[in-house]
Design an enzyme around this catalytic site. Sequence first.
Site, short mmCIF file in Angstrom:
data_model
loop_
_atom_site.label_atom_id
_atom_site.label_comp_id
_atom_site.label_asym_id
_atom_site.label_seq_id
_atom_site.Cartn_x
_atom_site.Cartn_y
_atom_site.Cartn_z
N LYS A 10 0.83 -1.21 0.00
CA LYS A 10 0.00 0.00 0.00
C LYS A 10 0.87 1.27 0.00
O LYS A 10 2.09 1.20 0.22
CB LYS A 10 -0.93 -0.04 1.21
CG LYS A 10 -1.93 -1.22 1.17
CD LYS A 10 -2.97 -1.11 2.28
CE LYS A 10 -3.96 -2.27 2.24
NZ LYS A 10 -5.06 -2.10 3.23
N TYR A 50 -12.35 -2.62 -4.00
CA TYR A 50 -12.88 -2.83 -2.65
C TYR A 50 -14.41 -2.83 -2.62
O TYR A 50 -15.01 -2.55 -1.58
CB TYR A 50 -12.33 -1.77 -1.71
CG TYR A 50 -10.91 -2.02 -1.23
CD1 TYR A 50 -10.61 -3.18 -0.50
CD2 TYR A 50 -9.89 -1.12 -1.47
CE1 TYR A 50 -9.33 -3.42 -0.04
CE2 TYR A 50 -8.59 -1.36 -1.02
CZ TYR A 50 -8.33 -2.51 -0.29
OH TYR A 50 -7.05 -2.75 0.17
N ASN A 113 -2.10 0.19 6.68
CA ASN A 113 -1.63 -1.09 7.25
C ASN A 113 -0.71 -1.86 6.30
O ASN A 113 -0.63 -3.08 6.34
CB ASN A 113 -2.83 -1.94 7.72
CG ASN A 113 -3.68 -2.46 6.60
OD1 ASN A 113 -3.58 -2.01 5.46
ND2 ASN A 113 -4.53 -3.42 6.90
N HIS A 116 -2.03 -5.54 1.53
CA HIS A 116 -3.31 -6.24 1.35
C HIS A 116 -3.01 -7.63 0.81
O HIS A 116 -2.09 -7.80 0.02
CB HIS A 116 -4.20 -5.51 0.34
CG HIS A 116 -5.35 -6.35 -0.13
ND1 HIS A 116 -6.51 -6.47 0.58
CD2 HIS A 116 -5.48 -7.18 -1.21
CE1 HIS A 116 -7.32 -7.32 -0.05
NE2 HIS A 116 -6.71 -7.76 -1.13
N GLU A 127 -9.36 -10.98 -7.73
CA GLU A 127 -8.45 -9.85 -7.50
C GLU A 127 -7.27 -9.87 -8.49
O GLU A 127 -6.84 -8.82 -8.96
CB GLU A 127 -7.94 -9.87 -6.06
CG GLU A 127 -9.04 -9.56 -5.05
CD GLU A 127 -8.55 -9.48 -3.62
OE1 GLU A 127 -9.35 -9.13 -2.76
OE2 GLU A 127 -7.35 -9.76 -3.36
#
Length: 140
Positions: A10, A50, A113, A116, A127
């Site tokens: 990320k 998402y 965070n 992913h 995905e």
Amino acid sequence: AVERTLSIIKPDAVAKNVIGEIYSRFEKSGLKIIASRMHHLSRQEAEGFYAVHKARPFFNDLVSFMISGPVMVQVLEGENAVLNHRQLMGATDPKKAEPGTIRADFADSIDANAVHGSDAAETAAVEIAYFFPAMSIYSR
Ligand code: CMP
């Protein structure tokens, strides 16, 4: 079984200059990087990725964060890749992540965070297809 999973480094972790450090953890755990690209997501692309979280209260913050800078997107392949990768990442909330996991070491908050990973083989297929055409995946 040999599986594939989708991994995203990320914007926070890209900005921290730890792409190589995270790739190294994948490789040391037996995961092979079989596709990889850097990409700055548009809002529409992040919302599409998402979409399952659309109704969640954190959706807008999540999307805004994911488009705040470029990400590294990769397909990882290996024995039990989905679970192996999730164990390397640690818990979604870095405060709950086991010491030595990617999120414990590099994440700052539940939004920022660091990484992913797909949560199941079926999700991984969707995905992976979102980011990579079959001809751009180099299984070895
Ligand atoms: P990720 O694995 O990318 O999937 C959805 C993301 O939403 C998750 O990591 C977190 O970064 C973010 N998020 C923010 N708040 C929450 C929450 N309460 N529960 C789950 N995910 C959250």
